[in-house]
Write a protein that holds these residues in place. Structure first.
Motif, PDB file in Angstrom:
ATOM      1  N   ASP A   1       0.831  -1.193   0.000  1.00  0.00           N
ATOM      2  CA  ASP A   1       0.000   0.000   0.000  1.00  0.00           C
ATOM      3  C   ASP A   1       0.874   1.255   0.000  1.00  0.00           C
ATOM      4  N   LEU A   2       0.240   2.410   0.190  1.00  0.00           N
ATOM      5  CA  LEU A   2       0.934   3.689   0.043  1.00  0.00           C
ATOM      6  C   LEU A   2       1.588   4.185   1.331  1.00  0.00           C
ATOM      7  N   TRP A   3       1.426   3.454   2.419  1.00  0.00           N
ATOM      8  CA  TRP A   3       1.867   3.921   3.724  1.00  0.00           C
ATOM      9  C   TRP A   3       3.294   3.464   4.061  1.00  0.00           C
ATOM     10  N   VAL A   4       3.991   4.323   4.792  1.00  0.00           N
ATOM     11  CA  VAL A   4       5.321   3.981   5.317  1.00  0.00           C
ATOM     12  C   VAL A   4       5.153   3.752   6.811  1.00  0.00           C
ATOM     13  N   ARG A   5       5.412   2.539   7.262  1.00  0.00           N
ATOM     14  CA  ARG A   5       5.142   2.186   8.652  1.00  0.00           C
ATOM     15  C   ARG A   5       6.426   1.919   9.438  1.00  0.00           C
ATOM     16  N   VAL A   6       6.378   2.283  10.726  1.00  0.00           N
ATOM     17  CA  VAL A   6       7.474   2.009  11.657  1.00  0.00           C
ATOM     18  C   VAL A   6       6.942   1.041  12.709  1.00  0.00           C
ATOM     19  N   PHE A   7       7.703  -0.027  12.978  1.00  0.00           N
ATOM     20  CA  PHE A   7       7.272  -1.060  13.918  1.00  0.00           C
ATOM     21  C   PHE A   7       8.292  -1.239  15.028  1.00  0.00           C
ATOM     22  N   ASP A   8       7.794  -1.659  16.192  1.00  0.00           N
ATOM     23  CA  ASP A   8       8.652  -1.986  17.323  1.00  0.00           C
ATOM     24  C   ASP A   8       9.320  -3.346  17.075  1.00  0.00           C
ATOM     25  N   PHE A   9      10.633  -3.404  17.301  1.00  0.00           N
ATOM     26  CA  PHE A   9      11.369  -4.637  17.022  1.00  0.00           C
ATOM     27  C   PHE A   9      10.901  -5.796  17.898  1.00  0.00           C
ATOM     28  N   GLU A  10      10.714  -5.541  19.187  1.00  0.00           N
ATOM     29  CA  GLU A  10      10.386  -6.617  20.121  1.00  0.00           C
ATOM     30  C   GLU A  10       8.973  -7.153  19.923  1.00  0.00           C
ATOM     31  N   SER A  11       7.991  -6.260  19.846  1.00  0.00           N
ATOM     32  CA  SER A  11       6.589  -6.689  19.814  1.00  0.00           C
ATOM     33  C   SER A  11       6.017  -6.787  18.410  1.00  0.00           C
ATOM     34  N   GLY A  12       6.608  -6.062  17.456  1.00  0.00           N
ATOM     35  CA  GLY A  12       6.030  -5.997  16.118  1.00  0.00           C
ATOM     36  C   GLY A  12       4.887  -5.014  16.030  1.00  0.00           C
ATOM     37  N   GLY A  13       4.624  -4.286  17.125  1.00  0.00           N
ATOM     38  CA  GLY A  13       3.531  -3.313  17.141  1.00  0.00           C
ATOM     39  C   GLY A  13       3.848  -2.105  16.269  1.00  0.00           C
ATOM     40  N   GLU A  14       2.818  -1.559  15.639  1.00  0.00           N
ATOM     41  CA  GLU A  14       2.989  -0.402  14.769  1.00  0.00           C
ATOM     42  C   GLU A  14       3.149   0.861  15.611  1.00  0.00           C
ATOM     43  N   ILE A  15       4.233   1.601  15.365  1.00  0.00           N
ATOM     44  CA  ILE A  15       4.529   2.809  16.125  1.00  0.00           C
ATOM     45  C   ILE A  15       4.098   4.056  15.361  1.00  0.00           C
ATOM     46  N   GLU A  16       4.385   4.074  14.065  1.00  0.00           N
ATOM     47  CA  GLU A  16       4.043   5.223  13.226  1.00  0.00           C
ATOM     48  C   GLU A  16       3.528   4.728  11.878  1.00  0.00           C
ATOM     49  N   CYS A  17       2.753   5.593  11.223  1.00  0.00           N
ATOM     50  CA  CYS A  17       2.270   5.281   9.877  1.00  0.00           C
ATOM     51  C   CYS A  17       2.179   6.586   9.099  1.00  0.00           C
ATOM     52  N   HIS A  18       2.990   6.726   8.039  1.00  0.00           N
ATOM     53  CA  HIS A  18       3.107   7.994   7.325  1.00  0.00           C
ATOM     54  C   HIS A  18       2.561   7.895   5.905  1.00  0.00           C
ATOM     55  N   LYS A  19       1.803   8.916   5.550  1.00  0.00           N
ATOM     56  CA  LYS A  19       1.248   9.013   4.199  1.00  0.00           C
ATOM     57  C   LYS A  19       2.009  10.072   3.436  1.00  0.00           C
ATOM     58  N   GLY A  20       2.304   9.814   2.195  1.00  0.00           N
ATOM     59  CA  GLY A  20       3.024  10.784   1.378  1.00  0.00           C
ATOM     60  C   GLY A  20       3.132  10.323  -0.058  1.00  0.00           C
ATOM     61  N   HIS A  21       3.425   9.040  -0.232  1.00  0.00           N
ATOM     62  CA  HIS A  21       3.552   8.499  -1.591  1.00  0.00           C
ATOM     63  C   HIS A  21       2.183   8.351  -2.249  1.00  0.00           C
ATOM     64  N   HIS A  22       2.192   8.404  -3.569  1.00  0.00           N
ATOM     65  CA  HIS A  22       0.963   8.244  -4.350  1.00  0.00           C
ATOM     66  C   HIS A  22       0.917   6.897  -5.069  1.00  0.00           C
ATOM     67  N   GLY A  23       1.791   6.013  -4.670  1.00  0.00           N
ATOM     68  CA  GLY A  23       1.822   4.658  -5.203  1.00  0.00           C
ATOM     69  C   GLY A  23       2.412   3.739  -4.146  1.00  0.00           C
ATOM     70  N   PRO A  24       2.269   2.420  -4.299  1.00  0.00           N
ATOM     71  CA  PRO A  24       2.817   1.482  -3.320  1.00  0.00           C
ATOM     72  C   PRO A  24       4.308   1.702  -3.058  1.00  0.00           C
ATOM     73  N   VAL A  25       4.716   1.463  -1.812  1.00  0.00           N
ATOM     74  CA  VAL A  25       6.121   1.612  -1.427  1.00  0.00           C
ATOM     75  C   VAL A  25       6.894   0.396  -1.919  1.00  0.00           C
ATOM     76  N   ARG A  26       7.967   0.642  -2.652  1.00  0.00           N
ATOM     77  CA  ARG A  26       8.720  -0.453  -3.281  1.00  0.00           C
ATOM     78  C   ARG A  26      10.044  -0.759  -2.597  1.00  0.00           C
ATOM     79  N   CYS A  27      10.630   0.214  -1.905  1.00  0.00           N
ATOM     80  CA  CYS A  27      11.935  -0.015  -1.269  1.00  0.00           C
ATOM     81  C   CYS A  27      12.147   1.055  -0.213  1.00  0.00           C
ATOM     82  N   LEU A  28      12.936   0.736   0.804  1.00  0.00           N
ATOM     83  CA  LEU A  28      13.206   1.700   1.875  1.00  0.00           C
ATOM     84  C   LEU A  28      14.435   1.277   2.669  1.00  0.00           C
ATOM     85  N   ARG A  29      15.133   2.288   3.212  1.00  0.00           N
ATOM     86  CA  ARG A  29      16.343   2.029   3.995  1.00  0.00           C
ATOM     87  C   ARG A  29      16.552   3.152   5.010  1.00  0.00           C
ATOM     88  N   TYR A  30      17.038   2.744   6.198  1.00  0.00           N
ATOM     89  CA  TYR A  30      17.514   3.717   7.174  1.00  0.00           C
ATOM     90  C   TYR A  30      18.894   4.217   6.749  1.00  0.00           C
TER      91      TYR A  30
END
Length: 323
Positions: free
Chosen positions: A271-300
């Protein structure tokens, strides 16, 4: 507008972040990679992008400013990497070739022909060798000091054809090859017989993305995006640390990246959202909207202060980790 949610607590609160938008590409992004270069008293970080528009690009990672484009491929570019020194660039393409470029001038130094689409490329830690893989299912290792010499060729299976989706150097003699069969194979490329299988990590579906990261007090962690899950393996202990089911899937494209602290990870895919998750629990911490198409790649970024995302919409966006 972007929202932050905690899927485990069920609470929601709004957060607003306007990322830096990096235009220039005209087709879906395929891969992003940061490279931190230490030159005397200065440390500079670069960002390279592979794209279906055949034009891999080099940018300043802090500002997103365009530095240059590597022009020459005749097909979609699936992978783009800089060597550890930031002097060479490697690209893998749908035109059945891999190119090595002078990252300063943009000139093509070597072209290595393959027999099918090439999906991944990675430089060794000493910048002397290059690993490639793709639809042939053969891991190739080229000696860049002897570019005319035939590469080492390691078929992933003698029983069936396995597409290689990603490859990474773990150390000076070990290359990881991720496959369409859900296996990450560790190959000793210095073995006398031309490639020895050391071990295998297995996940539930085709490997869409993988990343190696050295985390303080935890060692080397391999992050794998596959199916609708993100897996984190302790490479040193040879064991699975975490397996998190996500609200997105990686069946077509997408990926995940672990924060340098090892406390959280980012993921994007169906989907179009960029999500941040907690390493230990897998819980969603943040969810950012900005792209107008599915997210294909990402890196810190190496310092963890920012991260980059690439989308089907043809843009790269640079986000701040903590706002």
């Amino acid at each position: 507008m972007s929202t932050a949610t905690d899927s485990h607590q069920g609470s929601k609160h709004a957060s607003r972040q306007i990322p830096i938008v990096c235009p220039g590409h005209t087709r879906p992004l395929a891969e992003l990679e940061f490279c931190e270069v230490n030159d005397k008293d200065e440390t500079r970080t670069f960002l390279v992008s592979a794209c279906h528009d055949k034009m891999p690009m080099l940018r300043d990672a802090s500002t997103g400013d365009w530095i240059g484009t590597f022009v020459g491929h005749k097909g979609a570019v699936w992978s783009c990497k800089l060597d550890p020194l930031g002097l060479l660039a490697g690209t893998a393409s749908g035109d059945f070739s891999v190119r090595v470029w002078d990252a300063i001038t943009g000139a093509t130094l070597f072209t290595f022909q393959h027999k099918h689409i090439v999906k991944t490329v990675d430089f060794s830690k000493d910048s002397k060798r290059l690993a490639t893989g793709g639809h042939e299912g053969i891991l190739r290792v080229y000696d860049l000091q002897q570019p005319n010499k035939d590469p080492m060729m390691i078929p992933q299976s003698t029983e069936k054809k396995i597409h290689i989706t990603k490859s990474l150097w773990l150390d000076k003699s070990t290359v990881l090859a991720a496959g369409s069969d859900g296996a990450v194979r560790f190959w000793d490329v210095d073995a006398p017989d031309g490639g020895k299988l050391l071990r295998t990590f297995t996940v539930g579906a085709e490997v869409r993305d993988m990343e190696l990261k050295n985390v303080p007090n935890r060692g080397t962690i391999l992050t794998v995006a596959s199916g609708d899950k993100v897996y984190c393996f302790d490479v040193d202990k040879n064991e699975l640390m975490k397996e998190h089911k996500l609200p997105i899937h990686f069946r077509e494209e997408g990926g995940a990246s672990l924060h340098p602290s090892g406390t959280k990870f980012i993921a994007g895919g169906s989907d179009l959202w960029v999500r941040v998750f907690d390493f230990e629990s897998g819980g969603e911490i943040e969810c950012h909207k900005g792209h107008h198409g599915p997210v294909r790649c990402l890196r810190y970024a190496p310092d963890g202060k920012t991260y980059a995302t690439g989308s089907e919409d043809g843009t790269i966006r640079l986000w701040k980790t903590d706002v």
